[in-house]
Design an enzyme around this catalytic site. Structure first.
Site, PDB file in Angstrom:
ATOM      1  N   ASP A  40      23.139   8.612 111.734  1.00  0.00           N
ATOM      2  CA  ASP A  40      21.895   8.747 110.989  1.00  0.00           C
ATOM      3  C   ASP A  40      21.465   7.475 110.275  1.00  0.00           C
ATOM      4  O   ASP A  40      20.781   7.534 109.260  1.00  0.00           O
ATOM      5  CB  ASP A  40      22.046   9.874 109.962  1.00  0.00           C
ATOM      6  CG  ASP A  40      23.153   9.594 108.948  1.00  0.00           C
ATOM      7  OD1 ASP A  40      22.961   9.888 107.748  1.00  0.00           O
ATOM      8  OD2 ASP A  40      24.214   9.079 109.360  1.00  0.00           O
TER       9      ASP A  40
ATOM     10  N   LYS B 157      22.398  16.319 105.628  1.00  0.00           N
ATOM     11  CA  LYS B 157      23.252  15.423 104.873  1.00  0.00           C
ATOM     12  C   LYS B 157      22.421  14.720 103.815  1.00  0.00           C
ATOM     13  O   LYS B 157      21.255  14.379 104.024  1.00  0.00           O
ATOM     14  CB  LYS B 157      23.902  14.393 105.799  1.00  0.00           C
ATOM     15  CG  LYS B 157      24.921  13.511 105.072  1.00  0.00           C
ATOM     16  CD  LYS B 157      25.016  12.151 105.680  1.00  0.00           C
ATOM     17  CE  LYS B 157      24.288  11.128 104.835  1.00  0.00           C
ATOM     18  NZ  LYS B 157      24.309   9.784 105.446  1.00  0.00           N
TER      19      LYS B 157
ATOM     20  N   GLU C  41      27.463  14.742  99.795  1.00  0.00           N
ATOM     21  CA  GLU C  41      28.133  13.437  99.857  1.00  0.00           C
ATOM     22  C   GLU C  41      28.012  12.666  98.545  1.00  0.00           C
ATOM     23  O   GLU C  41      27.020  11.981  98.287  1.00  0.00           O
ATOM     24  CB  GLU C  41      27.557  12.583 101.005  1.00  0.00           C
ATOM     25  CG  GLU C  41      28.214  11.200 101.100  1.00  0.00           C
ATOM     26  CD  GLU C  41      27.692  10.348 102.266  1.00  0.00           C
ATOM     27  OE1 GLU C  41      26.886  10.851 103.071  1.00  0.00           O
ATOM     28  OE2 GLU C  41      28.093   9.163 102.369  1.00  0.00           O
TER      29      GLU C  41
ATOM     30  N   GLU D 217      29.323   9.644  97.307  1.00  0.00           N
ATOM     31  CA  GLU D 217      30.145   8.482  97.654  1.00  0.00           C
ATOM     32  C   GLU D 217      30.405   7.602  96.450  1.00  0.00           C
ATOM     33  O   GLU D 217      29.481   7.190  95.741  1.00  0.00           O
ATOM     34  CB  GLU D 217      29.488   7.638  98.759  1.00  0.00           C
ATOM     35  CG  GLU D 217      30.251   6.319  98.989  1.00  0.00           C
ATOM     36  CD  GLU D 217      29.827   5.508 100.203  1.00  0.00           C
ATOM     37  OE1 GLU D 217      28.785   5.838 100.806  1.00  0.00           O
ATOM     38  OE2 GLU D 217      30.551   4.546 100.545  1.00  0.00           O
TER      39      GLU D 217
ATOM     40  N   LYS E 248      31.483  15.573 101.910  1.00  0.00           N
ATOM     41  CA  LYS E 248      31.699  14.273 102.553  1.00  0.00           C
ATOM     42  C   LYS E 248      32.012  13.264 101.449  1.00  0.00           C
ATOM     43  O   LYS E 248      31.110  12.617 100.903  1.00  0.00           O
ATOM     44  CB  LYS E 248      30.464  13.835 103.352  1.00  0.00           C
ATOM     45  CG  LYS E 248      30.628  12.455 104.012  1.00  0.00           C
ATOM     46  CD  LYS E 248      29.544  12.192 105.071  1.00  0.00           C
ATOM     47  CE  LYS E 248      29.603  10.743 105.574  1.00  0.00           C
ATOM     48  NZ  LYS E 248      28.780  10.518 106.781  1.00  0.00           N
TER      49      LYS E 248
ATOM     50  N   SER F  22      33.638  12.095 109.134  1.00  0.00           N
ATOM     51  CA  SER F  22      32.201  11.993 109.381  1.00  0.00           C
ATOM     52  C   SER F  22      31.944  10.498 109.388  1.00  0.00           C
ATOM     53  O   SER F  22      31.591   9.903 108.365  1.00  0.00           O
ATOM     54  CB  SER F  22      31.379  12.681 108.292  1.00  0.00           C
ATOM     55  OG  SER F  22      30.000  12.441 108.525  1.00  0.00           O
TER      56      SER F  22
ATOM     57  N   TYR G  64      50.990  11.247  91.262  1.00  0.00           N
ATOM     58  CA  TYR G  64      49.539  11.235  91.440  1.00  0.00           C
ATOM     59  C   TYR G  64      48.847  12.166  90.451  1.00  0.00           C
ATOM     60  O   TYR G  64      49.415  13.201  90.109  1.00  0.00           O
ATOM     61  CB  TYR G  64      49.196  11.609  92.881  1.00  0.00           C
ATOM     62  CG  TYR G  64      49.687  10.538  93.832  1.00  0.00           C
ATOM     63  CD1 TYR G  64      51.001  10.521  94.247  1.00  0.00           C
ATOM     64  CD2 TYR G  64      48.843   9.518  94.221  1.00  0.00           C
ATOM     65  CE1 TYR G  64      51.461   9.505  95.072  1.00  0.00           C
ATOM     66  CE2 TYR G  64      49.301   8.493  95.050  1.00  0.00           C
ATOM     67  CZ  TYR G  64      50.612   8.500  95.470  1.00  0.00           C
ATOM     68  OH  TYR G  64      51.075   7.491  96.273  1.00  0.00           O
TER      69      TYR G  64
END
Lengths: 364, 364
Positions: B34, B147, B188, B190, B230, B301, B364
């Site tokens: 995309d 998305k 998403e 990010e 995502k 993805s 962690y």
């Protein structure tokens, strides 16, 4: 929000996670024996026993001296403050006895509910003052986990935004303080079963409440692997005309949890909230056989649902002690199986086991 | 907050969850094709190809016309608007070509980032205006998922509380609108890998961002079973002097996700964010071998990490088409294996021979 100021060392995290895992080890759950003096009064009232310190000691003794059969089904015991410092007839401290048998000792640390002004009878829970010092002392005195109960209710306009947010916040503060002192916090956001709402409504409210709880825990930097959750199962209100099956309760409950409880949480230990002993076991079993993926242990933290038959059998008489202990062991074993999804009910809904333990607007 | 006004019917929910599960079926991931016109320009410039509509069409045709067996590794393809209405050399509309292979068609619906005043260069993402109508049209034109990319960055004062809250909110609005129109929203958020921060810092920020995202999704009544996430993998910043192994990246990533992403989310499809093709595959593979319980699918993805070699092989020349297609298919297969934790890089006879910088003491 951007820089981590680590709240716990690696060793502290490991200790907390180990404790949590021990409590909810496969086939094990929690005996909630933390009834306050006032709550114990209600229990004793029903069996005609006087509410004295000695009677409370005698009663807890008959639970804690149960034989090794409970060692494989009880992972932890929640104490009330008074009980933490009581002994058996021969002078052994209750705490030491429980610990020596491999069960984890827990302590109720909240100081009851207080009203939220401007709401429709909603509450928050107090007990934060000096909590750190109290936790440190309890840790020295043998406790490795704690419990704090918040209460919400479903009605036309409740739970309100304020009630959800305030209770989530106070639970997160409590949890944060516990962890600093080596104590695993059991987080209990109980949504009362009072009301005529249906299963869907309870599920919806439970999802909203739990989403707020876990956002608050994140905001307060709580280490999720070192916590346990003690929620209500998702059920219709007690006065709801339509009845549902254990399977429906299980699906609604597990669905709500899957949408809100991060997989990192070590275990979910349900409250029984007035369900009868048998109901609570059947529902827990259905939850564990529900065909949805469940990334946390799903077990019990039962008070009434483990003790009702025992209380009834005891009735304050010394000669009934053995029989009472036997009733408790029976329920413990049944729930241990239910926590594994292996309980096959004999269908006997009669007796104390089938009697609803619902008390209107339950408060401990 | 107390009464549910169901936003989706049971049929709508079923459709959404079915689509989501098809996209992340075992061994499958997403081809992110995309790239906007501007972004495609950057890709084509690197191989000295002119950025015109026909070249963009030709390259996407190259990818979409490979053998149908690609559907064993690719569950979904994300389109850019222009591409949705382009055709193959043989005159078949691209969405039709993709659907015929049994692959789900998706569409990028955001309209790029916009500055947040009063922040240190932080952004939100625009595109909500008329989104419902656009989604309805895209659904008619063959799309079943969408998305929307939000961007956060790590620096001394970033991400700020505003950036986190605003991006989480806009993602939730987008997701809600998509679901109303039968499109599964890929969410998403990010967090860019730019910077010299270490792995721990990225993990911390990722946990805070994802906690905010899932609270917002809950507040906006989004049906989690009909969404996909995502996210970035948890990695050190690009200019961090310390290097980390795929196992460390995997542990940090899975820990962060376990603490924030509810089990009801069917799949998590990582962005490659500038990792090399091989890095992206090795990391995904390690993620799928992490010894922690992972209740969601963990797959890819990928844009660049699936297309870099193909672009390199093509160089804009017709005669290189087959070689370019082979390169793409190779990466798709490898990532399909990585999504099962079954990728064994060529020349590695012994797993223990892999240079592992895994630090056992890092909790962690």
């Amino acid at each position: 929000m951007t820089h981590q100021v680590p709240a716990l060392t690696a060793e502290q995290k490991k200790e907390l996670q180990d404790i949590a895992q021990r409590i909810v080890a496969p086939g094990k759950g929690i005996l909630a024996a933390d009834e306050s003096v006032g709550s114990m009064a209600k229990r004793f009232n029903q069996i005609g026993v006087e509410n004295t310190e000695e009677n409370r000691r005698l009663y807890r003794q008959l639970l804690f001296t149960a034989d090794t059969r409970i060692d494989s089904c009880i992972g932890g015991v929640i104490f009330f403050h008074e009980t933490l410092y009581q002994n058996t007839d021969d002078g052994t401290s209750f705490t030491k006895m429980i610990k020596d048998r491999g069960m984890v000792v827990g302590i109720k640390v909240d100081k009851g509910v207080v009203p939220l002004a401007g709401t429709d009878g909603e509450t928050t829970t107090q007990g934060l003052d000096g909590l750190s010092e109290r936790c440190a002392q309890y840790k020295k005195d043998g406790a490795d986990f704690a419990k704090w109960r918040c209460v919400l209710k479903i009605s036309e306009h409740t739970p309100s935004q304020l009630a959800i947010m305030e209770n989530a916040n106070v639970l997160a503060r409590y949890a944060s303080i516990c962890q600093q002192n080596g104590i695993v916090p059991i987080v209990e956001p109980e949504i009362l079963p009072d009301g005529d709402h249906d299963l869907k409504r309870c599920q919806y409210v439970t999802e909203k409440v739990l989403a707020a709880v876990y956002k608050a825990l994140s905001d307060h930097h709580v280490y999720l692997e070192g916590t346990l959750l003690k929620p209500n199962m998702v059920t219709p209100g007690h006065a709801c005309p339509s009845k549902v099956t254990a399977g429906e309760i299980a699906m609604a409950t597990v669905t709500a949890l899957r949408r809100t409880v991060p997989p990192a949480v070590t275990g979910v230990t349900f409250l029984s909230g007035g369900q009868s002993e048998e109901e609570a076991s059947i529902n827990l079993n259905a939850i564990n056989t529900c065909p949805l993926s469940k990334p946390w242990a799903l077990t019990f933290s039962y008070g009434r649902a483990l003790q009702a038959s025992a209380l009834n059998a005891w009735r304050g008489q010394k000669e009934n002690e053995k029989a009472a202990t036997e009733e408790f062991i029976k329920r413990a074993e049944v729930n241990g199986l239910a926590a594994l999804g292996k309980y096959i009910s004999s269908g006997d809904g009669s007796g104390a086991a089938g009697q609803s333990l619902y008390v209107a607007n339950h408060a401990y | 907050m107390t009464h549910q006004y169901p936003s989706l019917s049971p049929e709508q929910k079923k459709e959404l969850s079915t689509i989501a599960q098809r996209i992340v079926a075992p061994g499958k991931g997403i081809l992110a094709a995309d790239e906007s016109v501007g972004t495609m320009g950057k890709r084509l410039q690197k191989i000295n190809v002119e950025n015109n509509e026909e070249n963009r069409r030709f390259f996407r045709d190259l990818l979409f016309s490979v053998d149908s067996s690609i559907a064993n590794s690719i569950g979904g393809v994300i389109f850019f608007h222009e591409t949705l209405y382009q055709k193959s050399d043989k005159g078949v509309l691209f969405p039709k070509l993709i659907k015929e292979k049994g692959i789900v068609v998706g569409i990028k619906v955001d309209k790029g980032t916009a500055g947040l005043n009063g922040t240190d260069g932080e952004t939100t993402t625009q595109g909500l205006d008329g989104l419902a109508e656009r989604c309805a049209q895209y659904k008619k034109d063959g799309c079943d998922f969408a998305k929307w990319r939000c961007v956060l960055k790590i620096s001394d004062g970033c991400p700020s509380a505003l950036a986190i809250a605003e991006n989480a909110n806009v993602l939730a609005r987008y997701a809600s609108i998509c679901q109303q129109n039968g499109l599964v929203p890929i969410v998403e958020p990010e967090i860019l890998p730019d910077g010299d921060h270490d792995l721990k810092r990225c993990q911390y920020v990722t946990e805070k961002v994802l906690a905010a995202v899932y609270k917002a999704l809950s507040d906006h009544h989004v049906y989690l079973e009909g969404t996909l996430l995502k996210p970035n993998m948890v990695t050190a910043g690009h200019s961090c002097p310390k290097k980390f192994s795929p196992e460390e990246v995997a542990m940090a990533t899975v820990s962060a996700l376990r603490r924030t992403v509810p089990a009801s989310v069917p799949g998590i499809c990582f962005l490659s964010g500038g990792q090399s093709e091989e890095e992206a595959s090795l990391n995904l593979n390690a993620i799928n071998q992490t010894p922690l319980h992972r209740p969601w699918k963990l797959t890819f993805s990928y844009g660049r990490a699936l297309q870099a070699s193909a672009l390199s092989a093509w160089k804009g020349k017709q005669e290189n088409k087959q070689a370019a297609q082979n390169a793409f298919c190779t990466r798709a297969k490898i990532n399909g294996l990585a999504s099962r934790g079954e990728y064994k890089p060529a020349g590695e006879a012994n797993q223990a021979a892999t240079q592992s910088l895994f630090t056992a003491s890092y909790v962690y």
